[in-house]
Design an enzyme around this catalytic site. Structure first.
Site, PDB file in Angstrom:
ATOM      1  N   LEU A  30     -75.030  -3.421  13.963  1.00 27.99           N
ATOM      2  CA  LEU A  30     -74.944  -2.949  15.381  1.00 27.99           C
ATOM      3  C   LEU A  30     -75.598  -3.670  16.413  1.00 27.99           C
ATOM      4  CD1 LEU A  30     -74.330  -0.215  17.168  1.00 27.99           C
ATOM      5  CD2 LEU A  30     -76.572   0.714  16.558  1.00 27.99           C
ATOM      6  N   TYR A  40     -88.349 -30.656   3.839  1.00 24.35           N
ATOM      7  CA  TYR A  40     -87.122 -30.668   4.129  1.00 24.35           C
ATOM      8  C   TYR A  40     -86.309 -31.845   3.341  1.00 24.35           C
ATOM      9  CZ  TYR A  40     -88.137 -27.344   8.072  1.00 24.35           C
ATOM     10  OH  TYR A  40     -88.608 -26.456   8.972  1.00 24.35           O
ATOM     11  N   PHE A  82     -85.814 -18.415  13.120  1.00 29.12           N
ATOM     12  CA  PHE A  82     -84.868 -17.578  12.810  1.00 29.12           C
ATOM     13  C   PHE A  82     -84.546 -16.706  14.114  1.00 29.12           C
ATOM     14  CE2 PHE A  82     -86.778 -16.979   8.292  1.00 29.12           C
ATOM     15  CZ  PHE A  82     -86.191 -18.049   7.988  1.00 29.12           C
ATOM     16  N   PRO A  83     -83.797 -17.726  15.175  1.00 29.16           N
ATOM     17  CA  PRO A  83     -83.560 -16.889  16.489  1.00 29.16           C
ATOM     18  C   PRO A  83     -82.379 -15.766  16.219  1.00 29.16           C
ATOM     19  CG  PRO A  83     -82.518 -19.027  16.314  1.00 29.16           C
ATOM     20  CD  PRO A  83     -83.588 -19.013  15.193  1.00 29.16           C
ATOM     21  N   GLY A  96     -82.090 -11.523  10.733  1.00 34.19           N
ATOM     22  CA  GLY A  96     -82.417 -10.055  10.740  1.00 34.19           C
ATOM     23  C   GLY A  96     -81.792  -9.148  11.341  1.00 34.19           C
TER      24      GLY A  96
END
Length: 287
Positions: free
Chosen positions: A220, A61, A212-213, A216
């Protein structure tokens, strides 16, 4: 206060289930220095002062920048603070994410983390498997890499081992080499391929750390989440994090931010209990 357990064993320590992910402390694209270093330091210090004792980081990072900021902000580290890093990737001069997955690269990355964090022993190191496109999963043995980490653990440079972005087969392969205390994979309301993995790890008392809470989601699915959040007077991120806390007691959260305001919102999920009807609605998002 939530009725759900708010601590979980991570190796030899009990940690609060709402931790902090340091990725966003770097510059845009997780590359280079932050726009506001003083703010980054303030976020870290407030997180720890607010009860965070599990920080997820890594030396690519920045690269190097985030670990150096953590050291500047928090060293000497509180006795209960568990720093968890990962190895298996690197950055090029343009900021691209590249595999760095040979055993020698794995060992060199461990030493980079030790140096930049100012540690003699790292609390936990995840082997980050670089799948298809970097974030996708791909099968293949991880034995040479995990065996090297196990050797570094035996030498006393690492206290505990974990694995990230791994398939169920790779997780079991790692567990056959050395004890695994955490698995860090992509999982959220809309991306639930790891449901069975989470349950089996909970039975084995192994922590599961989703990344990644909100990654994606379809429009909808996002709309359903927004509606539930409005009904509860919370933000969509808070509801998504609260759902994860209630999903399984071995789930540890590492939401990241470079904003004090967002940090406080994320930590507030410790007090947010989702009612059964909201959980049922949210469960229907996947599928």
């Amino acid at each position: 206060m939530s009725d759900f357990p708010m601590t979980w064993q991570l190796g030899d320590r009990s940690v609060n289930r709402v931790g902090y992910g340091a990725m966003q402390l770097a510059g845009p694209g997780v590359f280079g220095p932050p726009r506001d270093r003083d703010q980054a330091i303030a976020v870290l210090r407030e997180a720890v002062a607010s009860g965070v004792n599990h920080i997820d980081t890594c030396d690519y990072y920045g690269p190097h920048v985030v670990n150096q900021i953590i050291r500047e902000a928090l060293y000497p580290y509180p006795g209960d603070l568990m720093l968890v890093t990962k190895v298996g990737a690197k950055r090029d001069e343009a900021g691209a994410w590249l595999p760095a997955f040979t055993p020698d690269e794995i060992e060199a990355a461990v030493h980079d983390n030790l140096r930049n964090l100012g540690l003699e022993v790292i609390h936990a190191v995840n082997l980050r498997v670089m799948g298809d496109g970097g974030h996708g999963l791909s099968e293949g043995t991880i034995a040479p890499q995990f065996e090297r980490l196990a050797r570094l653990r035996e030498q006393g440079l690492i206290r505990h081992l974990g694995i990230s972005n791994a398939t169920a087969t790779q997780i079991e392969e790692a567990r056959g080499i050395a004890p695994v205390v955490c698995v860090q994979n992509h999982y959220n309301l809309a991306h639930r391929d790891d449901d069975a993995v989470i349950d089996s790890l909970a039975e084995a008392r192994i922590a599961y750390v989703p990344f990644f809470p909100l990654g994606g989601f379809s429009p909808l699915q996002s709309g359903t989440l927004d509606t539930v959040a409005q009904q509860l007077g919370a933000t969509p991120m808070q509801v998504a994090l609260a759902w994860l806390l209630q999903r399984s007691p071995n789930i540890l959260l590492i939401p990241g931010t470079s904003s004090l305001g967002h940090l406080r919102e994320n930590l507030a999920v410790r007090e947010l209990v989702l009612p059964d009807d909201a959980v049922a609605t949210l469960n229907g998002i996947a599928g």
